[in-house]
Scaffold this motif. Structure first.
Motif, PDB file in Angstrom:
ATOM      1  N   PRO A 188       0.839  -1.202   0.000  1.00  0.00           N
ATOM      2  CA  PRO A 188       0.000   0.000   0.000  1.00  0.00           C
ATOM      3  C   PRO A 188       0.878   1.258   0.000  1.00  0.00           C
ATOM      4  O   PRO A 188       1.930   1.298   0.632  1.00  0.00           O
ATOM      5  N   GLY A 189       0.443   2.299  -0.683  1.00  0.00           N
ATOM      6  CA  GLY A 189       1.197   3.546  -0.760  1.00  0.00           C
ATOM      7  C   GLY A 189       0.254   4.725  -0.946  1.00  0.00           C
ATOM      8  O   GLY A 189      -0.915   4.558  -1.268  1.00  0.00           O
ATOM      9  N   ILE A 190       0.790   5.871  -0.735  1.00  0.00           N
ATOM     10  CA  ILE A 190       0.006   7.102  -0.898  1.00  0.00           C
ATOM     11  C   ILE A 190       0.423   7.740  -2.214  1.00  0.00           C
ATOM     12  O   ILE A 190       1.598   7.992  -2.443  1.00  0.00           O
ATOM     13  N   ASP A 191      -0.566   8.000  -3.031  1.00  0.00           N
ATOM     14  CA  ASP A 191      -0.303   8.647  -4.305  1.00  0.00           C
ATOM     15  C   ASP A 191      -0.162  10.143  -4.041  1.00  0.00           C
ATOM     16  O   ASP A 191      -1.101  10.808  -3.594  1.00  0.00           O
ATOM     17  N   LEU A 192       0.994  10.738  -4.309  1.00  0.00           N
ATOM     18  CA  LEU A 192       1.284  12.127  -3.966  1.00  0.00           C
ATOM     19  C   LEU A 192       0.820  13.138  -5.015  1.00  0.00           C
ATOM     20  O   LEU A 192       0.704  14.315  -4.722  1.00  0.00           O
ATOM     21  N   VAL A 193       0.549  12.720  -6.218  1.00  0.00           N
ATOM     22  CA  VAL A 193       0.177  13.655  -7.276  1.00  0.00           C
ATOM     23  C   VAL A 193      -1.128  14.385  -6.937  1.00  0.00           C
ATOM     24  O   VAL A 193      -1.176  15.631  -7.013  1.00  0.00           O
ATOM     25  N   PRO A 194      -2.190  13.724  -6.536  1.00  0.00           N
ATOM     26  CA  PRO A 194      -3.403  14.484  -6.179  1.00  0.00           C
ATOM     27  C   PRO A 194      -3.187  15.376  -4.945  1.00  0.00           C
ATOM     28  O   PRO A 194      -3.739  16.469  -4.863  1.00  0.00           O
ATOM     29  N   LEU A 195      -2.360  14.925  -4.016  1.00  0.00           N
ATOM     30  CA  LEU A 195      -2.076  15.725  -2.829  1.00  0.00           C
ATOM     31  C   LEU A 195      -1.327  17.005  -3.204  1.00  0.00           C
ATOM     32  O   LEU A 195      -1.636  18.091  -2.705  1.00  0.00           O
ATOM     33  N   ILE A 196      -0.374  16.905  -4.104  1.00  0.00           N
ATOM     34  CA  ILE A 196       0.366  18.078  -4.564  1.00  0.00           C
ATOM     35  C   ILE A 196      -0.567  19.034  -5.302  1.00  0.00           C
ATOM     36  O   ILE A 196      -0.484  20.254  -5.138  1.00  0.00           O
ATOM     37  N   ASP A 197      -1.488  18.493  -6.109  1.00  0.00           N
ATOM     38  CA  ASP A 197      -2.449  19.343  -6.812  1.00  0.00           C
ATOM     39  C   ASP A 197      -3.321  20.129  -5.833  1.00  0.00           C
ATOM     40  O   ASP A 197      -3.545  21.330  -6.007  1.00  0.00           O
TER      41      ASP A 197
END
Length: 144
Positions: free
Chosen positions: A12-21
């Motif tokens: 499992p991991g956290i997708d950072l692209v939506p968080l950065i957006d």
């Protein structure tokens, strides 16, 4: 033979692209909204009139009323354009460009009307122009 399930190896991991957006949108929002809060820091202190000696015996009086109408001497200028004002000033003052001019304007007079009168005087060569003001009224002293 043993078949392995590929899902078991997915970590499992956290997708950072939506968080950065989302963070970028929040930063832009705060930057824009803080510029609306900036207030003007220009402080104006208007001049106060002090009583002075009375004007010279012969002066050219130009009055601009609240409607922007001009009165040169005792005559009303029928048109409000600069050429009509200049013509009325020439008729009232003659060739004397050293004649002191007292410009009186109502407090509600449009600013453009006063500037037009000053511009007409400057174009004709008048340099001794005074602007009439009301004397400063002292503030009432507090009762003890």
């Amino acid at each position: 033979m043993r078949i392995r399930d590929q899902r078991a190896y997915d970590e499992p991991g956290i997708d950072l692209v939506p968080l950065i957006d989302v963070i970028l949108v929040l930063i832009i929002f705060f930057v824009i909204t803080t510029t609306f809060d900036v207030r003007s820091t220009l402080q104006l202190q208007l001049p106060v009139a002090s009583p002075q000696a009375p004007p010279p015996a012969r002066t050219l009086n130009i009055i601009v009323n609240a409607d922007g109408r001009y009165f040169v001497g005792e005559r009303e200028v029928l048109r409000t354009d600069i050429e009509a004002v200049k013509q009325a000033i020439v008729e009232a003052a003659g060739d004397d460009r050293e004649l002191p001019v007292m410009l009186r304007a109502d407090a509600r007079t449009p600013y453009q009307a006063v500037v037009t009168a000053q511009d007409a005087l400057a174009q004709l060569g008048f340099r001794r122009i005074a602007i009439a003001t009301a004397p400063d009224t002292p503030a009432p002293e507090p009762q003890s």
